[in-house]
Design a protein around this motif. Sequence first.
Motif, PDB file in Angstrom:
ATOM      1  N   LYS A 142      -5.776   4.861   4.386  1.00 27.64           N
ATOM      2  CA  LYS A 142      -4.784   3.883   3.928  1.00 27.64           C
ATOM      3  C   LYS A 142      -4.587   2.793   4.985  1.00 27.64           C
ATOM      4  O   LYS A 142      -4.544   1.599   4.677  1.00 27.64           O
ATOM      5  N   LEU A 180      -7.418   0.416   5.241  1.00 31.80           N
ATOM      6  CA  LEU A 180      -7.392  -0.562   4.152  1.00 31.80           C
ATOM      7  C   LEU A 180      -6.396  -1.673   4.447  1.00 31.80           C
ATOM      8  O   LEU A 180      -6.678  -2.860   4.212  1.00 31.80           O
ATOM      9  N   GLU A 224      -6.822  10.930   4.621  1.00 30.24           N
ATOM     10  CA  GLU A 224      -6.413   9.944   3.614  1.00 30.24           C
ATOM     11  C   GLU A 224      -5.352   8.994   4.170  1.00 30.24           C
ATOM     12  O   GLU A 224      -5.327   7.804   3.819  1.00 30.24           O
ATOM     13  N   LEU A 278      -6.696   5.010  -2.999  1.00 30.30           N
ATOM     14  CA  LEU A 278      -6.780   3.713  -2.330  1.00 30.30           C
ATOM     15  C   LEU A 278      -6.614   2.573  -3.339  1.00 30.30           C
ATOM     16  O   LEU A 278      -7.218   2.574  -4.409  1.00 30.30           O
ATOM     17  N   ILE A 318       0.865  -1.186   0.000  1.00 36.06           N
ATOM     18  CA  ILE A 318       0.000   0.000   0.000  1.00 36.06           C
ATOM     19  C   ILE A 318       0.900   1.235   0.000  1.00 36.06           C
ATOM     20  O   ILE A 318       1.729   1.401   0.892  1.00 36.06           O
TER      21      ILE A 318
END
Length: 371
Positions: free
Chosen positions: A358, A361, A354, A311, A304
């Motif tokens: 991340k 996720l 943001e 994303l 990532i």
Amino acid sequence: MGKNNSPFRYDYIGSFLRPDSIKKARADFEAGSITAKQLREIENEAISDLAAKQKAAGYPVITDGEFRRSYWHLDFMWGLNGIERIELDHGYFFHGEETTHGSVAVTGKISGENHPFVEDYKFVRQFEDENTIARQTIPAPAQLFAELFREENGKNTVRFYPDTEALIQDIAKAYRTVIAELYAAGCRNIQLDDCTWGMLCDKGYREALKNSDISADEVAEQYLRLNNLALEGKPEDLVLTTHVCRGNYHSTWASSGGYEPIAEYLFSGENVSAFYLEFDDERSGGFGPLRFVADDKKVVLGLITSKSPVLEDKEQIIARIHEAAKYVPLDRLYLSPQCGFASCEIGNKLTEEEQWAKLALVKEIAEEVWS
């Protein structure tokens, strides 16, 4: 999940975007309008808030976000005895951007007693609980060695250390001292951040070495020996890991190339328990070099990116994890962003919201893959 079992299935590298309060306070301190004590109080407040956010995000590890630092590496180096802060007339030249100009210079015998990071760690450790462990991130010993020979720095370093072996031994001893003092302060998880291996992956850097009096393989052997010397005699219950980086400044990068040139040295030979590796774009190459990872070591897949707010596609990341598992068994694989969110004060080009998306996720994917 035992809190000392670092790395964790979902993990991160350690640095976070600096809040506006920190940016303003550091600027005010540099301008002389607030004291060091006032700056530290503002940093303490921001780090306390960050620790709460890390826990709220469900992560089993907390860091200070490197909020007290200008750089991911130089602040640590400046804290060693025998080293001073200097400013060069240029920074590091990244892809499309030049960094700020800080560097280091030797002023005497290098040693590690009373490093300021120990007190910084003690502040973070107060936020540990039965579910979380406080991690300390520091640059790898090889990173200090490389900085001491960065361009014009080399002449000054040789003036104090004409014998390279003496320098290697003093750097290793200084690190052993800092590690021992961190351990005495309660630290059980140290991450060594290391761009030197990323440089050795880069074709341009390797080509440049052909015009020098040392080969890329000799450099790799030197870095490996120094790093391992620094880790000798570590306590049994101290977890030491390393993060291999290709540069992370304002969402730009410094080096490019897969791990093949350094895989056998690093993955088979460095005496750490886990490797945090960048695999967020084509610059990192494929997973094939993971075949050299020793059977007793773990790999944290940095799939990532922290350089962009976009994303990733969850299914694509899951597929890549299973692709990596062809080389390292799934039970020894973990997931994280490829790097921190703010290796230097300037930070990467995304918002705090943001940044946390991340990490959400990463956690979501890890829980699905290793459920």
